[in-house]
Design a protein around this motif. Structure first.
Motif, mmCIF file in Angstrom:
data_model
loop_
_atom_site.group_PDB
_atom_site.id
_atom_site.type_symbol
_atom_site.label_atom_id
_atom_site.label_comp_id
_atom_site.label_asym_id
_atom_site.label_seq_id
_atom_site.Cartn_x
_atom_site.Cartn_y
_atom_site.Cartn_z
ATOM 1 N N THR A 1 19.154 80.968 -39.811
ATOM 2 C CA THR A 1 20.325 80.159 -39.471
ATOM 3 C C THR A 1 21.194 79.903 -40.697
ATOM 4 O O THR A 1 22.422 79.910 -40.610
ATOM 5 N N HIS A 2 20.548 79.671 -41.869
ATOM 6 C CA HIS A 2 21.283 79.482 -43.126
ATOM 7 C C HIS A 2 20.284 79.611 -44.262
ATOM 8 O O HIS A 2 19.071 79.725 -44.031
ATOM 9 N N TYR A 3 20.781 79.592 -45.498
ATOM 10 C CA TYR A 3 19.966 80.012 -46.628
ATOM 11 C C TYR A 3 19.328 78.879 -47.417
ATOM 12 O O TYR A 3 19.165 78.972 -48.634
ATOM 13 N N HIS B 1 14.417 77.036 -44.243
ATOM 14 C CA HIS B 1 14.766 77.910 -43.116
ATOM 15 C C HIS B 1 14.588 79.389 -43.457
ATOM 16 O O HIS B 1 14.161 80.174 -42.609
ATOM 17 N N ALA B 2 14.927 79.764 -44.682
ATOM 18 C CA ALA B 2 14.886 81.177 -45.075
ATOM 19 C C ALA B 2 13.731 81.505 -46.007
ATOM 20 O O ALA B 2 13.554 82.669 -46.384
ATOM 21 N N GLY B 3 12.919 80.526 -46.373
ATOM 22 C CA GLY B 3 11.973 80.695 -47.460
ATOM 23 C C GLY B 3 10.926 81.774 -47.290
ATOM 24 O O GLY B 3 10.465 82.358 -48.270
ATOM 25 N N ASN B 4 10.506 82.054 -46.060
ATOM 26 C CA ASN B 4 9.431 83.023 -45.849
ATOM 27 C C ASN B 4 9.910 84.372 -45.327
ATOM 28 O O ASN B 4 9.083 85.184 -44.909
ATOM 29 N N GLN C 1 32.082 65.469 -45.365
ATOM 30 C CA GLN C 1 31.163 66.569 -45.594
ATOM 31 C C GLN C 1 30.202 66.210 -46.725
ATOM 32 O O GLN C 1 30.620 65.726 -47.782
ATOM 33 N N ASP C 2 28.895 66.432 -46.514
ATOM 34 C CA ASP C 2 27.928 66.084 -47.553
ATOM 35 C C ASP C 2 27.820 67.208 -48.581
ATOM 36 O O ASP C 2 28.548 68.201 -48.537
ATOM 37 N N ALA C 3 26.899 67.066 -49.522
ATOM 38 C CA ALA C 3 26.824 67.965 -50.669
ATOM 39 C C ALA C 3 25.926 69.182 -50.431
ATOM 40 O O ALA C 3 25.477 69.806 -51.388
ATOM 41 N N THR C 4 25.652 69.520 -49.195
ATOM 42 C CA THR C 4 24.822 70.698 -48.885
ATOM 43 C C THR C 4 25.601 71.631 -47.959
ATOM 44 O O THR C 4 25.321 71.703 -46.760
ATOM 45 N N PRO C 5 26.590 72.348 -48.495
ATOM 46 C CA PRO C 5 27.492 73.135 -47.635
ATOM 47 C C PRO C 5 26.833 74.291 -46.901
ATOM 48 O O PRO C 5 27.421 74.812 -45.942
ATOM 49 N N GLU C 6 25.637 74.734 -47.293
ATOM 50 C CA GLU C 6 24.972 75.788 -46.515
ATOM 51 C C GLU C 6 24.726 75.353 -45.074
ATOM 52 O O GLU C 6 24.721 76.178 -44.168
#
Length: 365
Positions: free
Chosen positions: A101-103, A107-110, A204-209
């Protein structure tokens, strides 16, 4: 003179309808496994046709562990091991799709570890970049890049479909864009949303991914499930206001693990979900504010959680039978959903074996 048919042939012409129906095997369900990744995401869909789709891959290593020592223990592949165990349980030997879904790492770690363990036919992601370039934020994407360069990649736009036989899987958000017209054929799509009148937006918060998240609608017969990854409050608003573009749902997979930067009431109330499921950790997500908004949504019957939320306390957690994991020592348990085409489904808490049947509704969504 008219010839008489032989008795055997004549009999064969009049097979009782009930006998014909009895010979038809029952249709296989859509099985969905919500895997515990300690506040990340890994959701496995196994369609009646046998095709599979994994949405996200959880944390790499042992991130999200109870102690720093556990997180840094060498050779740990906690979430990958949990996903592999569920794949084996579901008899999945090839993943047809892995949707990233995003990086973010949860979510993408594995993605690299799973690609080394099982054939993956297609990866679905939001594009060949991350919008968070800080070294402490880009690690998951950096490790995914070599896999991505060799894989078959699908980069969808809102409105695109993911081809799985027997299911209707549609993308409603990707790379910062969201669907901008009512979803064709979706019950309730396009209806004005009165909650928009007084709705508020957030900075908007500080996690734009999170803003890049791929959001999915999965439909099987009369059953509809919404999973928006970590989409933000304002994007949820765009999907729901001034008209509800995505319609109503059977199940809502909560956004961003139950973090208050998501969870716009104007969306959650408009989708009118029958059941909600939160992919929180004990100390990640599961905010009382988010929990309360879901709990007050019209039409909600039950709220299942992958973890009891430490922040929620006694008042903002569901009853124990709906909690897959109670603490950070007894964890790793999943929640399984088996769905029939008429919209009925069964949910099972792996930790206890508790099951609940949800009958089909008339006019089911």
């Amino acid at each position: 003179m008219r010839k008489m048919l032989p008795l055997l042939a004549a009999t064969a012409l009049f097979v009782p309808v009930s006998f014909v129906h009895a010979q038809q095997p029952p249709q296989k369900p859509l099985d969905i496994y919500f895997i515990d990744t300690e506040g990340g995401q890994a959701t496995l869909f196994v369609s009646p046709s046998g095709q599979s789709m994994l949405v996200d891959t959880g944390f790499p290593g042992n991130q999200g562990a109870a102690t720093p020592a556990e997180a840094n223990a060498p050779g740990i592949t906690r979430d990958a091991d949990r996903i592999t165990a569920v794949l084996k349980q579901a008899n999945v030997s090839v993943l047809d799709y892995v949707v990233i879904t995003h990086y973010h790492a949860d979510h993408a770690g594995n993605a690299p570890e799973l690609a080394s363990r099982i054939p993956i036919r297609h990866f679905v992601d939001h594009g060949p970049y991350t919008v968070e370039l800080q070294p402490n934020r880009s690690g998951a994407f950096t490790s995914y890049q070599p896999v991505r360069e060799k894989a078959h990649i699908i980069v969808p736009k809102p409105g695109d479909k993911i081809a799985i036989a027997g299911l209707d899987v549609r993308v409603v958000s990707a790379a910062g864009d969201v669907l901008n017209e009512p979803m064709a054929g979706a019950p309730g799509a396009g209806m004005p949303n009165p909650l928009c009148r007084d709705a508020k937006l957030k900075e908007q918060d500080a996690t734009p991914e999170n803003f890049e998240s791929i959001g999915l609608v999965i439909r099987y017969g009369n059953f509809r499930l919404l999973d928006l990854g970590d989409l933000t409050w304002n994007q949820e608003h765009a999907l729901a206001c001034p008209n509800n573009l995505i319609g109503t749902f059977t199940v809502f997979h909560t956004t961003r693990h139950g973090d208050p930067h998501s969870g716009a009431p104007q969306l959650m109330h408009a989708i009118h979900a029958r059941v909600a499921l939160m992919n929180n950790g004990e100390r990640k997500g599961g905010s009382p504010e988010y929990w309360q908004t879901v709990h007050q949504s019209p039409g909600l019957e039950d709220f299942w959680q992958l973890h009891r939320s430490a922040a929620g306390g006694a008042e903002h957690n569901s009853p124990e039978q709906f909690l897959a994991n109670l603490n950070e020592t007894d964890h790793g348990h999943n929640i399984k959903m088996s769905v029939r085409a008429d919209g009925s489904f069964i949910m099972t808490n792996e930790r206890t074996g508790f099951t609940k049947e949800y009958p089909a509704r008339s006019g089911a969504r």
